[in-house]
Design an enzyme around this catalytic site. Structure first.
Site, short mmCIF file in Angstrom:
data_model
loop_
_atom_site.label_atom_id
_atom_site.label_comp_id
_atom_site.label_asym_id
_atom_site.label_seq_id
_atom_site.Cartn_x
_atom_site.Cartn_y
_atom_site.Cartn_z
N ASP A 60 1.03 -17.12 1.47
CA ASP A 60 2.53 -16.90 2.03
C ASP A 60 3.32 -18.17 1.70
O ASP A 60 4.42 -17.96 2.44
CB ASP A 60 2.47 -16.13 3.65
CG ASP A 60 1.97 -14.84 3.48
OD1 ASP A 60 2.59 -14.00 2.93
OD2 ASP A 60 0.85 -14.58 4.41
N GLU A 65 11.32 -19.71 5.10
CA GLU A 65 11.90 -19.53 6.02
C GLU A 65 11.12 -19.68 7.27
O GLU A 65 11.58 -20.31 8.13
CB GLU A 65 12.71 -18.17 6.33
CG GLU A 65 13.44 -18.00 7.30
CD GLU A 65 14.01 -16.22 7.33
OE1 GLU A 65 13.33 -15.54 7.21
OE2 GLU A 65 15.16 -16.47 7.37
N ASP A 66 10.00 -19.43 7.32
CA ASP A 66 9.25 -19.29 8.52
C ASP A 66 8.77 -20.58 9.26
O ASP A 66 8.36 -20.64 10.12
CB ASP A 66 7.88 -18.06 8.44
CG ASP A 66 8.29 -16.88 8.21
OD1 ASP A 66 9.28 -16.38 8.95
OD2 ASP A 66 8.04 -16.33 7.23
N ARG A 85 -1.09 -19.35 8.08
CA ARG A 85 0.33 -19.93 7.46
C ARG A 85 0.63 -21.29 8.24
O ARG A 85 1.70 -21.99 7.75
CB ARG A 85 1.46 -18.92 7.72
CG ARG A 85 1.13 -17.52 7.33
CD ARG A 85 2.53 -16.66 7.35
NE ARG A 85 3.40 -17.68 6.41
CZ ARG A 85 4.72 -17.26 6.30
NH1 ARG A 85 5.30 -16.40 6.77
NH2 ARG A 85 5.56 -18.04 5.54
N ARG A 130 4.64 -12.44 16.13
CA ARG A 130 4.23 -13.68 15.65
C ARG A 130 5.09 -14.90 16.38
O ARG A 130 4.69 -16.18 16.50
CB ARG A 130 4.98 -14.07 14.12
CG ARG A 130 4.69 -13.12 13.03
CD ARG A 130 3.32 -13.52 12.75
NE ARG A 130 2.58 -12.52 11.76
CZ ARG A 130 2.92 -12.60 10.29
NH1 ARG A 130 3.67 -13.70 9.89
NH2 ARG A 130 2.48 -11.84 9.76
N HIS A 160 10.06 -9.13 11.84
CA HIS A 160 10.68 -10.41 12.36
C HIS A 160 11.98 -9.64 12.80
O HIS A 160 12.41 -8.73 12.30
CB HIS A 160 10.88 -11.35 11.15
CG HIS A 160 9.87 -12.35 10.99
ND1 HIS A 160 9.20 -12.46 9.61
CD2 HIS A 160 8.89 -12.99 11.88
CE1 HIS A 160 8.22 -13.19 9.76
NE2 HIS A 160 7.94 -13.59 10.84
N CYS A 244 13.79 -14.78 3.44
CA CYS A 244 12.34 -15.50 3.89
C CYS A 244 12.16 -16.47 3.03
O CYS A 244 11.58 -17.28 2.84
CB CYS A 244 11.32 -14.38 3.55
SG CYS A 244 11.70 -12.84 4.39
#
Ligand code: CIR
Length: 252
Positions: A60, A65-66, A85, A130, A160, A244
């Site tokens: 991923d 962005e995460d 991740r 998350r 999200h 993202c």
């Protein structure tokens, strides 16, 4: 200038995390072509695009962005909710060190950048699968120091917060009201036939939206907002949208 950090599509994306979507075959070459077009769209909107180091074995890793929440004063490196991740954050921290002081979300906190929507000094954080309460509390500590307020927002049936709501300006949000409540802002609702259309990327020179959502794009344009479109269909199969795939930050 506005810097846009991106990362290439890894071949391992076919093993990406999926929460609300069934697995469909992803054409990696096609995803890469679409991703380059996305980078070009950001460049055309005045961003300077810089690619983070490739992470071919992190499925991923294109969804940068995460991994961080960046404001002018600090970059908060996240601790993503999906264990698969977490290694994505190392190279992001290394790169951001050149531009910002760093702060870190630490165990037992978890937080995905996709859950964080900032509108001016107000920061809204989705209570998702998350992002946990400890992660939100740590973010509040890191950003509160600089005058930001951090408010938890309930959501359901989507990955999200920014799957459900994004900002089109400092005063207008684009929202799918079926997935979250988001009080006190002027709003444009997605067309009911396009539930995933609320994820739009705001730049100083206009908004980027997936071409797959013409009805919602029409609603946004009718309000006088400039929209550029990209084909994001392959990464959509990995549960990714247009916010993202980049981290935007002001740099000198
Ligand atoms: C994941 O489940 O983590 C990825 N397959 C998709 C992440 C999308 N990121 C985002 O919405 N900010």
């Amino acid at each position: 200038m506005l810097l846009a950090l991106t990362r290439s599509v890894p071949p391992s994306i076919v093993e990406c995390e999926l929460t609300h979507l069934a697995r469909e075959p992803i054409d990696v070459a096609r995803a890469a072509v679409q991703h380059r077009a996305y980078e070009n769209a950001l460049a055309a909107l005045g961003c300077v695009v810089r690619q983070l180091p490739d992470e071919p074995d992190l499925p991923d890793s294109v969804f940068v962005e995460d991994t961080a929440v960046i404001v002018d004063e600090v970059a908060v490196i996240t601790r993503p909710g999906a264990a698969s991740r977490r290694a994505e954050t190392f190279s992001v921290a290394q790169t951001l060190r050149a531009y910002r002081e760093l702060a870190f979300i630490e165990d037992p906190g978890t937080l995905d950048g996709g859950d964080v929507l900032r509108i001016g000094k107000r920061v809204f954080v989705g209570q998702s699968e998350r992002t946990n309460a400890e992660g939100i509390a740590q973010l509040r500590t890191h950003l509160g120091e600089f005058g930001y307020t951090v408010q938890a927002i309930a959501l359901h049936d989507c990955l999200h917060l920014k799957t459900a709501v994004t900002a089109l300006s400092d005063s207008i949000v684009l929202i799918n009201p079926a997935w979250t409540d988001f009080p006190r802002f002027d709003r444009i609702e997605v067309d009911p036939s396009e539930p995933f259309a609320a994820n739009a990327l705001l730049t100083p020179n206009g908004v980027v939206m997936p071409a797959a959502f013409p009805r919602t794009i029409e609603r946004v344009r009718k309000r006088g907002i400039k929209v550029d479109t990209v084909d994001a269909s392959e990464l959509a199969k990995a549960e990714g949208g247009v916010t993202c795939c980049s981290l935007l930050l002001n740099v000198q």
